[in-house]
Design a protein around this motif. Structure first.
Motif, PDB file in Angstrom:
ATOM      1  N   PHE A  94      39.442  39.591   4.125  1.00 48.63           N
ATOM      2  CA  PHE A  94      40.688  38.828   4.169  1.00 48.63           C
ATOM      3  C   PHE A  94      41.831  39.828   4.312  1.00 48.63           C
ATOM      4  CE2 PHE A  94      37.778  36.052   1.869  1.00 48.63           C
ATOM      5  CZ  PHE A  94      38.024  34.818   2.452  1.00 48.63           C
ATOM      6  N   VAL A  95      42.663  39.634   5.325  1.00 44.04           N
ATOM      7  CA  VAL A  95      43.725  40.611   5.605  1.00 44.04           C
ATOM      8  C   VAL A  95      45.089  39.918   5.628  1.00 44.04           C
ATOM      9  CG1 VAL A  95      42.135  41.991   6.992  1.00 44.04           C
ATOM     10  CG2 VAL A  95      43.614  40.321   8.118  1.00 44.04           C
ATOM     11  N   VAL A 122      38.624  22.418   1.790  1.00 45.40           N
ATOM     12  CA  VAL A 122      40.020  22.332   1.331  1.00 45.40           C
ATOM     13  C   VAL A 122      40.374  23.532   0.464  1.00 45.40           C
ATOM     14  CG1 VAL A 122      41.661  20.988  -0.046  1.00 45.40           C
ATOM     15  CG2 VAL A 122      40.077  19.821   1.501  1.00 45.40           C
ATOM     16  N   LEU A 123      39.443  23.973  -0.367  1.00 44.77           N
ATOM     17  CA  LEU A 123      39.679  25.140  -1.224  1.00 44.77           C
ATOM     18  C   LEU A 123      39.956  26.373  -0.384  1.00 44.77           C
ATOM     19  CD1 LEU A 123      39.717  26.598  -3.963  1.00 44.77           C
ATOM     20  CD2 LEU A 123      37.218  26.839  -3.767  1.00 44.77           C
ATOM     21  N   LEU A 124      39.131  26.609   0.660  1.00 49.26           N
ATOM     22  CA  LEU A 124      39.332  27.771   1.521  1.00 49.26           C
ATOM     23  C   LEU A 124      40.679  27.670   2.241  1.00 49.26           C
ATOM     24  CD1 LEU A 124      38.432  30.351   2.897  1.00 49.26           C
ATOM     25  CD2 LEU A 124      37.075  28.972   4.500  1.00 49.26           C
ATOM     26  N   ARG A 125      41.022  26.480   2.730  1.00 54.31           N
ATOM     27  CA  ARG A 125      42.292  26.289   3.437  1.00 54.31           C
ATOM     28  C   ARG A 125      43.478  26.580   2.525  1.00 54.31           C
ATOM     29  NH1 ARG A 125      43.447  20.391   4.298  1.00 54.31           N
ATOM     30  NH2 ARG A 125      44.641  20.718   2.376  1.00 54.31           N
ATOM     31  N   ARG A 126      43.456  26.039   1.311  1.00 50.72           N
ATOM     32  CA  ARG A 126      44.576  26.248   0.385  1.00 50.72           C
ATOM     33  C   ARG A 126      44.676  27.699  -0.051  1.00 50.72           C
ATOM     34  NH1 ARG A 126      44.312  20.972  -3.696  1.00 50.72           N
ATOM     35  NH2 ARG A 126      44.893  19.404  -2.117  1.00 50.72           N
ATOM     36  N   LEU A 128      43.853  30.371   1.703  1.00 47.83           N
ATOM     37  CA  LEU A 128      44.454  31.131   2.808  1.00 47.83           C
ATOM     38  C   LEU A 128      45.960  30.873   2.873  1.00 47.83           C
ATOM     39  CD1 LEU A 128      41.804  30.603   5.649  1.00 47.83           C
ATOM     40  CD2 LEU A 128      42.224  32.694   4.344  1.00 47.83           C
ATOM     41  N   GLU A 129      46.361  29.619   2.671  1.00 50.24           N
ATOM     42  CA  GLU A 129      47.786  29.273   2.715  1.00 50.24           C
ATOM     43  C   GLU A 129      48.562  29.971   1.598  1.00 50.24           C
ATOM     44  OE1 GLU A 129      48.197  24.772   4.535  1.00 50.24           O
ATOM     45  OE2 GLU A 129      47.424  24.987   2.493  1.00 50.24           O
ATOM     46  N   ASP A 132      48.658  33.810   1.924  1.00 48.64           N
ATOM     47  CA  ASP A 132      49.151  34.286   3.227  1.00 48.64           C
ATOM     48  C   ASP A 132      48.186  35.318   3.818  1.00 48.64           C
ATOM     49  OD1 ASP A 132      50.806  34.383   5.423  1.00 48.64           O
ATOM     50  OD2 ASP A 132      52.138  35.912   4.586  1.00 48.64           O
ATOM     51  N   ARG A 133      46.916  34.966   3.760  1.00 46.00           N
ATOM     52  CA  ARG A 133      45.870  35.836   4.303  1.00 46.00           C
ATOM     53  C   ARG A 133      45.158  35.153   5.465  1.00 46.00           C
ATOM     54  NH1 ARG A 133      44.814  41.168   1.900  1.00 46.00           N
ATOM     55  NH2 ARG A 133      46.514  41.265   0.397  1.00 46.00           N
ATOM     56  N   THR A 134      44.575  35.975   6.330  1.00 46.84           N
ATOM     57  CA  THR A 134      43.733  35.493   7.419  1.00 46.84           C
ATOM     58  C   THR A 134      42.351  36.096   7.229  1.00 46.84           C
ATOM     59  OG1 THR A 134      45.559  35.239   9.000  1.00 46.84           O
ATOM     60  CG2 THR A 134      43.367  35.571   9.925  1.00 46.84           C
ATOM     61  N   ALA A 135      41.332  35.281   7.403  1.00 46.61           N
ATOM     62  CA  ALA A 135      39.961  35.783   7.256  1.00 46.61           C
ATOM     63  C   ALA A 135      39.485  36.350   8.590  1.00 46.61           C
ATOM     64  CB  ALA A 135      39.032  34.662   6.802  1.00 46.61           C
TER      65      ALA A 135
END
Length: 280
Positions: A94-95, A122-126, A128-129, A132-135
């Motif tokens: 995750f960067v 939904v957990l993964l989406r929230r 990342l939000e 403020d990371r991108t996988a």
């Protein structure tokens, strides 16, 4: 939309079953080639250079030639590769989102939860939000190993494939090594020009002029045939000031004035339109 791939996003021991859909589509008008003499359609045939026969796709294999030897690879050979068998979108790291150079972005795909329970999705989406990371993920699609960015768009997770580092060319332009002196006045005028063009980006404000004009041309030619007058159809093309060599400051000044006049005219047009609607 039709799913093109099924698998699961895997990070740690967490698995998120997903379906993959193409996120974009081509809106270009499809054209084919014809003989200019008689309008006959030009067709391409897959002809074997040894036996001269036209070969169907089902009888075509792939091959690698190193200049001395040729290795034929069948579809079964390619399907046997371990990475091709995998149905997993593996999270590597995750960067911070801003660390990904936009030049590396390639094709975009939406991920739909492929499970009765959407909790992990939904957990993964929230996560990342909120972080403020991108996988950064790796997976295989259509006989290619892909590096991709898994990120959030609205309420949906999506993967955007990335170019590999060696696919991005380095820009090396000697002219940029020369020292250039920019005056304070030039920077001020340039900033004014930027300000005169400033706006909030809305994709709906833009259209593909070429495709619209191409459709107009096709419809006009269907109606009038070879009697078509393109000047009558599109009007005469306006000529710009491309032939005049302008001083940089003069070009900046004229650009600012021209854009301000354009915005003033557009503003007046909108007011007139609103007034007309009220009067009606």
């Amino acid at each position: 939309m039709r799913a093109i791939w099924k698998g699961a996003v895997a990070f740690g021991l967490v698995n998120v079953p997903v379906k993959v859909y193409s996120a974009t589509e081509d809106h270009d008008i499809s054209l084919h080639q014809v003989h200019d003499k008689d309008g006959g359609r030009i067709r391409y045939q897959r002809r074997c250079e040894i036996c001269g026969e036209v070969v169907e796709y089902k009888n075509i294999d792939k091959a690698y030639d190193d200049g001395e030897r040729t290795v034929v690879l069948t579809s079964e050979d390619l399907a046997s590769l371990p990475v091709e068998k995998s149905r997993e979108i593996e999270v590597v790291e995750f960067v911070p989102s801003e660390q990904i150079d936009p030049i590396m972005f390639d094709r975009a795909y939406y991920l739909e939860p492929d499970s009765k329970s959407t909790k992990a999705y939904v957990l993964l989406r929230r996560t990342l939000e909120e972080t403020d990371r991108t996988a950064i993920v790796k997976f295989s699609l259509r006989q290619k190993s892909r590096l991709a960015a898994l990120r959030v768009r609205g309420d949906v997770l999506m993967v955007q494939t990335l170019l590999w580092q060696d696919e991005v060319r380095e820009a090396n332009f000697p002219a940029l090594d020369e020292k250039v002196r920019i005056s304070a006045k030039e920077k001020e005028m340039s900033a004014a020009l930027v300000e005169s063009f400033s706006s909030d980006f809305d994709p709906e404000n833009f259209k593909d002029d070429y495709q619209e004009q191409l459709r107009t041309l096709i419809e006009a030619k269907l109606e009038k045939g070879e009697a078509l007058d393109t000047d009558e159809t599109f009007g005469e093309t306006e000529e710009g000031e491309g032939g005049n060599v302008l001083d940089l400051m003069e070009a900046l000044r004229r650009s600012v004035e021209k854009n301000r006049e354009k915005k003033t005219g557009e503003g007046a047009g909108k007011k007139t339109s609103k007034a007309s609607k009220k009067g009606a």
